[in-house]
Motif scaffolding. Structure first.
Motif, PDB file in Angstrom:
ATOM      1  N   LYS A 187      54.579  72.983  73.722  1.00  0.00           N
ATOM      2  CA  LYS A 187      55.746  73.805  74.028  1.00  0.00           C
ATOM      3  C   LYS A 187      56.961  73.622  73.150  1.00  0.00           C
ATOM      4  O   LYS A 187      57.402  74.293  72.376  1.00  0.00           O
ATOM      5  N   ASP A 193      50.266  78.419  72.534  1.00  0.00           N
ATOM      6  CA  ASP A 193      49.342  79.177  72.401  1.00  0.00           C
ATOM      7  C   ASP A 193      47.938  78.618  72.044  1.00  0.00           C
ATOM      8  O   ASP A 193      46.962  79.286  72.459  1.00  0.00           O
ATOM      9  N   TYR A 195      46.902  76.256  73.284  1.00  0.00           N
ATOM     10  CA  TYR A 195      46.177  75.510  74.465  1.00  0.00           C
ATOM     11  C   TYR A 195      45.091  76.131  74.682  1.00  0.00           C
ATOM     12  O   TYR A 195      44.009  75.589  75.535  1.00  0.00           O
ATOM     13  N   GLU A 196      44.976  77.541  74.516  1.00  0.00           N
ATOM     14  CA  GLU A 196      43.702  78.295  75.034  1.00  0.00           C
ATOM     15  C   GLU A 196      42.495  78.138  74.278  1.00  0.00           C
ATOM     16  O   GLU A 196      41.535  78.504  74.509  1.00  0.00           O
TER      17      GLU A 196
ATOM     18  N   GLU C 172      52.647  76.388  84.977  1.00  0.00           N
ATOM     19  CA  GLU C 172      52.894  77.428  83.791  1.00  0.00           C
ATOM     20  C   GLU C 172      51.612  77.670  82.924  1.00  0.00           C
ATOM     21  O   GLU C 172      51.193  78.787  82.479  1.00  0.00           O
ATOM     22  N   ILE C 173      50.504  76.894  83.038  1.00  0.00           N
ATOM     23  CA  ILE C 173      49.306  76.893  82.338  1.00  0.00           C
ATOM     24  C   ILE C 173      48.043  77.304  82.980  1.00  0.00           C
ATOM     25  O   ILE C 173      47.079  77.308  82.737  1.00  0.00           O
ATOM     26  N   SER C 176      46.478  80.209  82.122  1.00  0.00           N
ATOM     27  CA  SER C 176      45.736  79.970  81.028  1.00  0.00           C
ATOM     28  C   SER C 176      44.510  79.041  80.940  1.00  0.00           C
ATOM     29  O   SER C 176      43.473  79.459  80.424  1.00  0.00           O
ATOM     30  N   ARG C 177      44.520  78.287  82.038  1.00  0.00           N
ATOM     31  CA  ARG C 177      43.405  77.647  81.979  1.00  0.00           C
ATOM     32  C   ARG C 177      42.135  78.364  82.914  1.00  0.00           C
ATOM     33  O   ARG C 177      41.048  78.050  82.269  1.00  0.00           O
ATOM     34  N   ALA C 179      42.041  81.237  82.130  1.00  0.00           N
ATOM     35  CA  ALA C 179      41.123  82.184  80.807  1.00  0.00           C
ATOM     36  C   ALA C 179      40.433  81.454  80.191  1.00  0.00           C
ATOM     37  O   ALA C 179      39.415  81.760  79.570  1.00  0.00           O
ATOM     38  N   LYS C 180      40.785  79.988  80.101  1.00  0.00           N
ATOM     39  CA  LYS C 180      39.997  79.283  79.327  1.00  0.00           C
ATOM     40  C   LYS C 180      38.817  78.961  79.731  1.00  0.00           C
ATOM     41  O   LYS C 180      37.291  78.941  79.072  1.00  0.00           O
ATOM     42  N   LYS C 183      36.773  82.249  79.287  1.00  0.00           N
ATOM     43  CA  LYS C 183      36.183  82.359  77.682  1.00  0.00           C
ATOM     44  C   LYS C 183      35.123  81.242  77.557  1.00  0.00           C
ATOM     45  O   LYS C 183      34.256  81.648  76.807  1.00  0.00           O
ATOM     46  N   ARG C 210      46.505  89.397  82.897  1.00  0.00           N
ATOM     47  CA  ARG C 210      45.614  89.358  82.115  1.00  0.00           C
ATOM     48  C   ARG C 210      44.412  89.748  81.945  1.00  0.00           C
ATOM     49  O   ARG C 210      43.400  89.773  81.238  1.00  0.00           O
TER      50      ARG C 210
END
Lengths: 222, 116, 310
Positions: A187, A193, A195-196, C172-173, C176-177, C179-180, C183, C210
């Motif tokens: 961060k 970004d 991170y993904e 916050e992630i 995202s996690r 999403a990972k 993926k 998302r």
């Protein structure tokens, strides 16, 4: 640096109980910085061992020498002319120094005087913490300069796990969650970004899994 | 103020108790001392900020080692007092002296005689 | 969505019905009756049954053997597999072993740290992590390949799941996690036990933003509280668990002999609320050593009878 911790004196006493002429051998490098095996610690250990022997009525000779390094031939050679006076050596170097001594002085019993613990840094005096596990294939570029192999209890390359809580690891609230640190760093770098991106399965053959490792540099060999 | 304190105590002057090293404490015992105590300034009043705190840590380290090798941690002790407390100095000296008399001689002296 | 495996769970989800899964912890011994009895308690009320893999790092009968028992009873087991105890050779080998019994669901996890269990002095492996295990199963299934690159004869046909903890930090992630994991190839998700419904709904909102709910089936994790003591323990002692004060208070305010009943009631209320959340594809009911309560929860939450998806 390599961080080591002192072995309990009782354990060393037990190791050397059959010897009467002992050299306590310190090292001026990492173990000096982490206050486990430098000149000072050699003096303290030698004094304790001498007193222990005296108290038992034993006549034991315990000498003190601290070398510049125990992981280089040239420094280990410095004791060649006097090593025969002794019937055992307690090396306060890291495991590397102990082994290098053992290889060089093949028929001399060598005992470790410290427990070699990790590759780490001095956070403050009296506090050393792990940073690296020498996996042989550095991934710090993708993890914001914080290593999940060394600092995540599950060495997750795609963390954090579900046990990350208020910045702490699930195993102990005193331990930072490496992935919280990584995310904070990404961060700060404006790279969250990234991170993904999935970190691919790691080739652990450069780690200890591949057997004893060596670095060969023909370009610098004579 | 002429205060009496036991005569078999040998005073080693140091500029600050922070100068007293763990090795000094151990060497004293190795040379046959029956007890060693360090008298520093009051905690928080060190002219060098933390000299007496360092001394306390080193006394504690010495205690741990002396226990391990069977000489006993009671033989080494840290005291703190301010420069105006002469009577307290004498009191600590007597206290330590009495303790050492109860403990008897440093056991390494007996061991050394045996070896000789 | 098309069905890619023989999994009953996948069929139910693909048909757009709210799925119900539950789980059984294998015994600390070799008696097969334990797992058979637990399964019999719940089999008519769930679409699939997870078998935990040495949960909390306490040594138990292996998940694979217990899954085989369920399979032989005609159930649809979900093989939980943690990366803590096996390297990539053992993981792939066990996946093939499970596939040989036509076990058609797998849940890919990293596993609790061994320091929580009965062998805190043990090594952990973590050759792969949970996301990489998801990739591995998908590679084996979809490409018919081993990680080493060789072909697999009769590749495993497994519906691939993963866990998500919407309550762990950093929050916050957490989307995202997920999403990972999507993926990497996760097809269904079972979440950590939900007690903080507001926070879960906030997470689901991020998930929907998302479009992840259209790519993965999310089963909301539910665990009925047996007592105020259990709620306090989960709140204070279990890392990554979010138990709001109201939950503890409500149970503590109930007479001791009625607390279990109240816990079940709360669980049912929560399911009824979460059924309305867009993107929740079903429920994973983890009644820890309390399997006999599952039928009541499923019935009262309006999730019974289960569809015939055989």
């Amino acid at each position: 640096m390599i961080v080591a911790d002192r072995k309990p004196v009782e354990e060393i006493i037990e190791q050397i109980k059959d010897h009467d002429n002992i050299l306590i051998l310190g090292c001026n490098e990492c173990v000096t910085v982490c206050e486990a095996g430098g000149k000072k610690e050699v003096g303290v250990l030698a004094s304790a061992l001498r007193m222990h022997a005296m108290k038992a009525g034993r006549d034991v000779k315990i000498d003190e020498v601290t070398l510049e390094r125990q992981c280089d031939h040239e420094y280990l050679e410095e004791i060649r002319d006097r090593i025969d006076q002794y019937d055992a050596v307690v090396s306060l170097a890291c495991g590397v120094g102990v082994q290098f001594m053992a290889e060089k002085y093949h028929d001399m019993p060598i005992y470790p005087g410290v427990n070699t613990t990790f590759l780490g840094a001095t956070e403050k005096r009296g506090l050393w913490t792990e940073r690296c596990q020498a996996c042989g294939s550095c991934i710090l570029a993708r993890t914001g300069g914080i290593c999940p192999v060394a600092r995540c209890a599950k060495r997750l390359l795609n963390g954090p796990c579900g046990g990350s809580s208020k910045g702490s690891c699930e195993i102990n609230r005193e331990v930072d969650c490496a992935w919280q640190l990584i995310i904070d760093r990404l961060k700060a770098l404006g790279k969250l970004d990234e991170y993904e991106e999935i970190c691919p399965i790691k080739d652990w053959s450069t780690d200890r899994a591949g057997g004893p490792r060596k670095v060969v540099r023909e370009d610098v060999q004579l | 103020m002429r205060l009496n304190y036991p005569t078999d105590i040998r005073i080693v002057r140091v500029p600050c108790t922070g100068k007293v090293d763990l090795l000094h404490l151990l060497r004293a015992f190795e040379k046959g001392a029956d007890g060693v105590y360090v008298v520093g300034c009051m905690e928080g009043d060190c002219h060098f900020n933390s000299g007496n705190l360092r001394a306390r840590k080193r006394v504690e380290q010495a205690q741990a080692i002396l226990d391990t090798i069977g000489i006993g941690s009671q033989r080494v002790q840290m005291y703190n007092l301010s420069s105006g407390e002469g009577p307290l100095f004498a009191q600590y000296a007597t206290e330590m002296h009495t303790r050492i008399l109860e403990l008897g001689p440093n056991p390494i002296r007996a061991g050394r005689r045996e070896a000789a | 969505m098309n069905v890619k495996t023989p999994s009953r769970l996948e069929k139910v989800l693909a048909a757009g019905q709210l799925a119900v899964t539950s789980e059984c912890g294998p015994p600390r011994g070799s008696d097969p009756e334990v797992i058979i009895n637990k399964a019999n308690l719940i089999k008519d009320y769930v679409d699939a049954v997870n078998i935990t893999d040495n949960q909390t790092s306490v040594t138990r009968m292996c998940s694979l053997a217990a899954c085989i028992r369920l399979k032989q009873m005609g159930l649809d087991p979900v093989l939980q597999m943690v990366t803590r105890d096996r390297n990539r050779i053992a993981l792939q080998s066990d996946i093939l072993g499970a596939a040989s019994f036509d076990i058609s669901n797998i849940l890919c996890l990293s596993g609790d740290h061994q320091s929580f269990g009965d062998n805190p002095q043990g090594q952990n492996v973590h050759d792969l992590d949970s996301i990489q295990l998801i990739q591995t199963v998908r590679l084996m299934r979809d490409e018919g390949k081993f990680l080493g690159g060789d072909d697999i004869k009769r590749p495993p046909q497994m519906f691939v799941g993963a866990a998500a903890n919407p309550f762990a930090d950093p929050f916050e992630i957490r989307v995202s996690r997920l999403a990972k994991k999507v993926k990497a190839g996760a097809e269904f998700i079972q979440t950590q036990c939900i007690y903080n419904l507001d926070k879960f709904e906030e997470w689901m909102k991020g998930v929907r933003e998302r479009g992840l709910h259209e790519k993965v089936y999310i089963l909301a994790g539910m665990t009925p509280m047996k007592s105020a003591g259990m709620a306090k323990y989960m709140k204070n002692r279990v890392p990554g668990m979010d138990v709001p004060d109201e939950v503890v208070k409500r149970l503590a305010g109930t007479p001791k002999e009625k607390q279990a009943e109240e816990g079940v009631k709360m669980c049912i209320e929560d399911i009824l609320r979460l059924k309305e959340v867009e993107g929740v594809a079903g429920f994973h009911i983890m009644a820890i050593e309390w399997e006999q309560i599952v039928p009541e929860i499923v019935k009262e939450a309006g999730l019974y009878p289960r569809p015939d998806a055989a």
